[in-house]
Design a protein around this motif. Structure first.
Motif, PDB file in Angstrom:
ATOM      1  N   LYS A 186       3.020 -27.916  58.359  1.00 53.54           N
ATOM      2  CA  LYS A 186       3.939 -28.593  58.727  1.00 53.54           C
ATOM      3  C   LYS A 186       4.443 -29.629  57.442  1.00 53.54           C
ATOM      4  O   LYS A 186       5.740 -29.578  57.453  1.00 53.54           O
ATOM      5  N   GLY A 187       3.594 -29.600  56.495  1.00 47.58           N
ATOM      6  CA  GLY A 187       4.167 -30.639  55.539  1.00 47.58           C
ATOM      7  C   GLY A 187       4.891 -29.856  54.498  1.00 47.58           C
ATOM      8  O   GLY A 187       5.776 -30.441  53.627  1.00 47.58           O
ATOM      9  N   LYS A 188       4.834 -28.677  54.563  1.00 47.92           N
ATOM     10  CA  LYS A 188       5.489 -27.847  53.731  1.00 47.92           C
ATOM     11  C   LYS A 188       6.951 -27.714  53.947  1.00 47.92           C
ATOM     12  O   LYS A 188       7.845 -27.353  52.925  1.00 47.92           O
ATOM     13  N   ASN A 189       7.167 -27.693  55.047  1.00 44.26           N
ATOM     14  CA  ASN A 189       8.776 -27.416  55.606  1.00 44.26           C
ATOM     15  C   ASN A 189       9.529 -28.700  55.511  1.00 44.26           C
ATOM     16  O   ASN A 189       8.976 -29.795  55.661  1.00 44.26           O
ATOM     17  N   PRO A 190      10.492 -28.626  54.646  1.00 45.69           N
ATOM     18  CA  PRO A 190      11.339 -29.979  54.371  1.00 45.69           C
ATOM     19  C   PRO A 190      12.018 -30.480  55.721  1.00 45.69           C
ATOM     20  O   PRO A 190      11.784 -31.822  55.773  1.00 45.69           O
ATOM     21  N   ILE A 191      12.168 -29.646  56.653  1.00 42.33           N
ATOM     22  CA  ILE A 191      12.482 -30.388  58.008  1.00 42.33           C
ATOM     23  C   ILE A 191      11.436 -31.124  58.659  1.00 42.33           C
ATOM     24  O   ILE A 191      11.620 -32.200  59.165  1.00 42.33           O
ATOM     25  N   ASP A 192      10.449 -30.412  58.642  1.00 42.92           N
ATOM     26  CA  ASP A 192       9.111 -30.939  59.051  1.00 42.92           C
ATOM     27  C   ASP A 192       8.708 -32.094  58.362  1.00 42.92           C
ATOM     28  O   ASP A 192       8.447 -33.100  59.009  1.00 42.92           O
ATOM     29  N   ARG A 193       8.945 -32.099  57.216  1.00 39.83           N
ATOM     30  CA  ARG A 193       8.436 -33.336  56.433  1.00 39.83           C
ATOM     31  C   ARG A 193       9.481 -34.637  56.909  1.00 39.83           C
ATOM     32  O   ARG A 193       9.030 -35.612  56.808  1.00 39.83           O
ATOM     33  N   PHE A 194      10.630 -34.134  57.047  1.00 39.49           N
ATOM     34  CA  PHE A 194      11.583 -35.270  57.278  1.00 39.49           C
ATOM     35  C   PHE A 194      11.303 -35.782  58.775  1.00 39.49           C
ATOM     36  O   PHE A 194      11.502 -36.918  58.738  1.00 39.49           O
ATOM     37  N   GLU A 195      11.143 -34.886  59.616  1.00 36.57           N
ATOM     38  CA  GLU A 195      10.645 -35.285  61.074  1.00 36.57           C
ATOM     39  C   GLU A 195       9.375 -36.117  60.854  1.00 36.57           C
ATOM     40  O   GLU A 195       9.230 -37.154  61.613  1.00 36.57           O
ATOM     41  N   LYS A 196       8.454 -35.753  59.997  1.00 36.17           N
ATOM     42  CA  LYS A 196       7.159 -36.654  59.784  1.00 36.17           C
ATOM     43  C   LYS A 196       7.345 -37.911  59.295  1.00 36.17           C
ATOM     44  O   LYS A 196       6.997 -38.840  59.781  1.00 36.17           O
ATOM     45  N   LEU A 197       8.455 -37.782  58.257  1.00 40.11           N
ATOM     46  CA  LEU A 197       8.724 -39.151  57.720  1.00 40.11           C
ATOM     47  C   LEU A 197       9.434 -40.001  58.934  1.00 40.11           C
ATOM     48  O   LEU A 197       9.092 -41.315  58.837  1.00 40.11           O
ATOM     49  N   LEU A 198      10.328 -39.420  59.725  1.00 41.20           N
ATOM     50  CA  LEU A 198      10.836 -40.206  60.868  1.00 41.20           C
ATOM     51  C   LEU A 198       9.970 -40.862  61.645  1.00 41.20           C
ATOM     52  O   LEU A 198      10.330 -41.836  62.327  1.00 41.20           O
ATOM     53  N   THR A 199       9.093 -39.843  62.100  1.00 37.63           N
ATOM     54  CA  THR A 199       8.206 -40.237  63.349  1.00 37.63           C
ATOM     55  C   THR A 199       6.975 -41.384  62.807  1.00 37.63           C
ATOM     56  O   THR A 199       6.569 -42.237  63.472  1.00 37.63           O
ATOM     57  N   THR A 200       6.568 -41.238  61.701  1.00 35.21           N
ATOM     58  CA  THR A 200       5.434 -42.168  61.051  1.00 35.21           C
ATOM     59  C   THR A 200       6.029 -43.237  59.995  1.00 35.21           C
ATOM     60  O   THR A 200       6.238 -44.038  60.505  1.00 35.21           O
ATOM     61  N   ARG A 201       6.558 -42.536  58.931  1.00 35.94           N
ATOM     62  CA  ARG A 201       6.924 -43.766  57.937  1.00 35.94           C
ATOM     63  C   ARG A 201       8.174 -44.670  58.380  1.00 35.94           C
ATOM     64  O   ARG A 201       8.181 -45.959  58.225  1.00 35.94           O
ATOM     65  N   TRP A 202       9.011 -43.990  58.942  1.00 38.41           N
ATOM     66  CA  TRP A 202      10.239 -44.418  59.294  1.00 38.41           C
ATOM     67  C   TRP A 202      10.170 -45.592  60.417  1.00 38.41           C
ATOM     68  O   TRP A 202      10.942 -46.806  60.234  1.00 38.41           O
ATOM     69  N   LEU A 203       9.234 -45.084  61.362  1.00 36.93           N
ATOM     70  CA  LEU A 203       8.890 -46.139  62.209  1.00 36.93           C
ATOM     71  C   LEU A 203       8.490 -47.442  61.666  1.00 36.93           C
ATOM     72  O   LEU A 203       8.571 -48.631  62.067  1.00 36.93           O
ATOM     73  N   GLN A 204       7.439 -47.168  60.823  1.00 38.89           N
ATOM     74  CA  GLN A 204       6.752 -48.283  60.092  1.00 38.89           C
ATOM     75  C   GLN A 204       7.957 -49.235  59.326  1.00 38.89           C
ATOM     76  O   GLN A 204       7.849 -50.325  59.625  1.00 38.89           O
ATOM     77  N   ILE A 205       8.736 -48.124  58.721  1.00 42.92           N
ATOM     78  CA  ILE A 205       9.808 -49.222  58.146  1.00 42.92           C
ATOM     79  C   ILE A 205      10.550 -50.054  58.993  1.00 42.92           C
ATOM     80  O   ILE A 205      10.812 -51.294  58.876  1.00 42.92           O
ATOM     81  N   LEU A 206      11.111 -49.329  60.104  1.00 44.54           N
ATOM     82  CA  LEU A 206      11.847 -49.848  61.105  1.00 44.54           C
ATOM     83  C   LEU A 206      11.110 -51.122  61.773  1.00 44.54           C
ATOM     84  O   LEU A 206      11.642 -52.251  61.797  1.00 44.54           O
ATOM     85  N   LEU A 207       9.910 -51.021  62.123  1.00 45.40           N
ATOM     86  CA  LEU A 207       9.127 -52.157  62.740  1.00 45.40           C
ATOM     87  C   LEU A 207       8.879 -53.199  61.557  1.00 45.40           C
ATOM     88  O   LEU A 207       8.971 -54.459  62.015  1.00 45.40           O
ATOM     89  N   GLY A 208       8.739 -52.840  60.486  1.00 39.49           N
ATOM     90  CA  GLY A 208       8.587 -53.831  59.387  1.00 39.49           C
ATOM     91  C   GLY A 208       9.796 -54.746  59.178  1.00 39.49           C
ATOM     92  O   GLY A 208       9.561 -55.935  59.247  1.00 39.49           O
ATOM     93  N   CYS A 209      10.913 -54.049  59.518  1.00 36.53           N
ATOM     94  CA  CYS A 209      12.249 -54.769  58.887  1.00 36.53           C
ATOM     95  C   CYS A 209      12.541 -55.619  60.300  1.00 36.53           C
ATOM     96  O   CYS A 209      12.684 -56.605  60.349  1.00 36.53           O
ATOM     97  N   LEU A 210      12.330 -54.964  61.526  1.00 38.68           N
ATOM     98  CA  LEU A 210      12.134 -55.654  62.801  1.00 38.68           C
ATOM     99  C   LEU A 210      11.293 -56.920  62.694  1.00 38.68           C
ATOM    100  O   LEU A 210      11.785 -57.870  63.214  1.00 38.68           O
ATOM    101  N   SER A 211      10.350 -56.948  62.189  1.00 41.31           N
ATOM    102  CA  SER A 211       9.308 -58.027  62.415  1.00 41.31           C
ATOM    103  C   SER A 211       9.968 -58.977  61.433  1.00 41.31           C
ATOM    104  O   SER A 211       9.817 -60.284  61.645  1.00 41.31           O
ATOM    105  N   ILE A 212      10.537 -58.763  60.208  1.00 42.17           N
ATOM    106  CA  ILE A 212      11.003 -59.786  59.417  1.00 42.17           C
ATOM    107  C   ILE A 212      12.173 -60.360  59.912  1.00 42.17           C
ATOM    108  O   ILE A 212      12.309 -61.569  59.949  1.00 42.17           O
TER     109      ILE A 212
END
Lengths: 285, 374
Positions: free
Chosen positions: A3-29
């Motif tokens: 999963k991690g090797k494909n750029p699209i998968d990687r982006f998807e991973k970022l979107l589902t994990t990190r992105w959500l974290q960032i979004l939630l972080g911003c929302l909380s602030i």
């Protein structure tokens, strides 16, 4: 794992994990600031007598930037004399770093000794256990009177940082993997070599934990110790108490609190960075 | 290798620390002693001993703490505060508005209690002035005894101190203009802003002071007569005052029972008054007003103004308590003979919000000298 090797998968991973974290972080602030605005507006509109104690973020931000121009009450515009937040930071940092430095320089070697030598531990433990439970702040009046405006608060910082570092280092020494020591001994290492090349490096992660805890405690200490400014010097704690209790300039009080948060984050962050560096270099992580 | 890195790290940390500490000290020294007088704050009762031990070069305080060094022979007065501002207002009687507006039923209203309180304040002030007019009278001795008990200084100190305080309750035009001047100073130094004045509905400091000083209560006390019964047996008036401040003798006298045949002046006018623990400073007393734990209090006018505006503490100035009566004291053998000689030295004050601090700051400012925290 593919999963991690494909750029699209990687982006998807970022979107589902990190992105959500960032979004939630911003929302909380955003939610926090919005709540702050609402609370201060509500108090103001309802005519509450507590409204002055909770100025809005905008007012606090203005006071924060104004603090770097000139602090009201401490400055004297009539004759062009200015005191700014920088003066407070210098004052507090001087005490903070001095106290912390002394604590580090004493606690680290002492911790190593107490951790590795039974005699030293038997001698030191009782003293440590007598003084450790006394909150560092309990010493404030005595320290300020004995050691004065600089070393008084610095001494409180020392107490706040000393015990977390010491206890963690002792624990670190005792946690060294016995097989490592045995292996070194089998390979013909001398006692001093085992101590310096096996025990000390293995203790560093514990030391860093102690340092990070100590830094946090030390910031609490410096602020409270400066509250009692019987003689000499300013500092962030002094201004916290003066701006609120005496002058009623609450936006400036919050501005100073934000500055303390920034400094505390910076020092703890720096310690974290040093720790990471050490791990990378020693190949522990 | 590991050891070397550790040592290197320790050295780097050490250099940073030493450099910062050095920077702090250098910056302080470079701050230039040329046009700066330093201050430190402490309780006035400590000031004479700090001066005697040369830990400070001077102090400014209310009576009797100014005179205590004079009588002891350890200090001399460099400057009396009336030389900075003649007839300057000092302590006032401050009422908490929610108390004044309170209604406990019947004739037990905040207004009635306030008027009776002021009546006792007036009578006590007149009694003090009468006692001071004749130093051989019984009343004078009683007054000195009361002052000794209140300030914990001996009789000779108290007697010297009485020479420097003028007692009075009336609030005239010059009183208001002095308060306006204080307010203007706070605005000029950004401690109070015009925005705050506007927020409270005032266009300028004159308008604010005109509203804050309310002499209608004082005027209405003429109709008050002694009362055979206590109006508020279960709801005492909570009285605030400063620790050992001789300026506030009126409340000490009005609370005293023994000199007035077993009934205090407050009781004479039907009031149950409960003294709170003494406050260390005016700002501290104003915080207690804000918290709603003081009904009527004696304190300096400047903190009352400052906290009325910045804390919006809902209070009103009901009467004066005294004017003048503070001094800047230096060691007897000190080489300080004028304000300029204090440059580079440290002066103790009762606190940044006090009138003593404010007046000294005015005096130094006139000489182009900054007054900064040492």
């Amino acid at each position: 794992m593919s999963k991690g090797k494909n750029p699209i998968d990687r982006f998807e991973k970022l979107l589902t994990t990190r992105w959500l974290q960032i979004l939630l972080g911003c929302l909380s602030i955003i939610a926090f600031v919005a709540l702050w605005v609402l609370a201060s507006m509500y108090l103001e509109e309802s005519g509450s007598d507590k409204a002055v104690f909770l100025p809005g973020p905008r007012t606090v931000a203005d006071a924060f930037f104004d603090s770097f121009e000139s602090l009201p009450g401490l400055s004297d515009p009539a004759i062009g004399y200015r005191v700014t937040m920088w003066d407070l930071i210098l004052s507090s940092m001087g005490r903070f770093l001095s106290g912390f430095f002394v604590a580090f320089m004493l606690a680290f070697p002492l911790g190593l000794l107490m951790g590795s030598l039974k005699t030293v531990e038997s001698l030191g433990r009782p003293i440590v256990e007598i003084f450790r439970p006394i909150p560092p702040l309990a010493w404030v009046p005595i320290f300020v009177l004995i050691f004065g405006a600089f070393w008084g608060p610095a001494g409180i910082v020392f107490l706040g940082a000393f015990f977390p570092i010491l206890i963690n280092v002792i624990f670190g020494v005792k946690s060294v993997d016995v097989t490592l020591i045995d292996a070194a001994r089998t390979l013909g290492a001398k006692r001093s070599d085992i101590f310096l090349k096996v025990v000390v490096p293995a203790t560093v992660p514990y030391l860093m934990t102690g340092v990070k805890i100590g830094l946090g405690v030390a910031w609490m200490c410096i602020v409270a110790a400066e509250f009692i400014g019987i003689q000499g010097g300013t500092g962030l704690g002094y201004w916290l108490s003066l701006s609120s209790m005496t002058y009623g300039l609450y936006p400036y009080t919050y501005a100073a609190m934000i500055m303390i948060a920034i400094l505390s984050t910076l020092t703890t962050g720096l310690a974290g960075l040093l720790e990471q560096r050490f791990y990378k270099w020693s190949g522990m992580k | 290798m590991q050891k070397k890195l550790m040592i290197l790290a320790v050295i780097v940390v050490a250099i940073v620390v030493i450099a910062s500490v050095a920077a702090v000290f250098l910056m302080r020294d470079n701050g230039g002693d040329e046009n700066v007088v330093y201050y430190t704050t402490m309780a006035p009762s400590l000031m004479d001993s700090w001066l005697a031990e040369n830990q400070t070069s001077a102090y400014i305080a209310w009576e009797p703490y100014a005179s205590s060094a004079l009588v002891a022979g350890t200090g001399r007065a460099l400057l009396w505060t009336n030389e900075i501002m003649p007839h300057h207002p000092c302590c006032v009687v401050l009422g908490w508005t929610p108390f004044i507006e309170s209604d406990l039923g019947g004739n037990v209203t905040g207004v009635n209690m306030t008027l009776r309180f002021l009546k006792a304040h007036i009578e006590a002030t007149e009694w003090v002035n009468d006692a001071l007019a004749d130093k051989h009278s019984v009343e004078y001795n009683q007054l000195v005894d009361m002052a000794v008990g209140f300030t914990l200084r001996n009789a000779s100190v108290v007697e010297e101190a009485f020479n420097h305080v003028s007692y009075g309750y009336e609030m005239n035009a010059s009183f208001e203009s002095a308060l306006t001047q204080f307010t203007e100073m706070y605005i000029a130094s950004n401690i109070v802003t015009n925005a705050t004045l506007n927020l409270l509905g005032y266009d300028n400091s004159t308008e604010f002071v005109g509203d804050y000083v309310n002499d209608s209560y004082l005027a209405a006390t003429t109709g008050i007569v002694p009362s055979p019964t206590i109006l508020n047996p279960d709801d005492p008036i909570r009285l605030g005052y400063l620790a050992g401040d001789l300026h506030q003798m009126a409340q000490v006298v009005a609370m005293n029972k023994t000199s007035f045949g077993g009934t205090s002046l407050f009781e004479k006018y039907g009031l149950n008054v409960a003294k709170l623990t003494a406050f260390a400073s005016g700002p501290a007393e104003m915080l207690a007003f804000k918290a709603g734990s003081v009904d009527i209090g004696y304190l300096g006018a400047p903190p009352a103004i400052q906290k009325r505006l910045n804390d919006r503490t809902d209070t009103v100035i009901l009467a004066q308590a005294n004017s003048e009566g503070s001094a800047l004291i230096v060691s007897k053998n000190s080489d300080v003979h004028e304000l300029k000689d204090l440059v580079g030295k440290t002066v103790a004050t009762p606190g940044e919000g006090s009138i003593q601090h404010l007046l000294l700051k005015i005096a130094l400012s006139r000489e182009g000298i900054a007054f900064i925290k040492g």
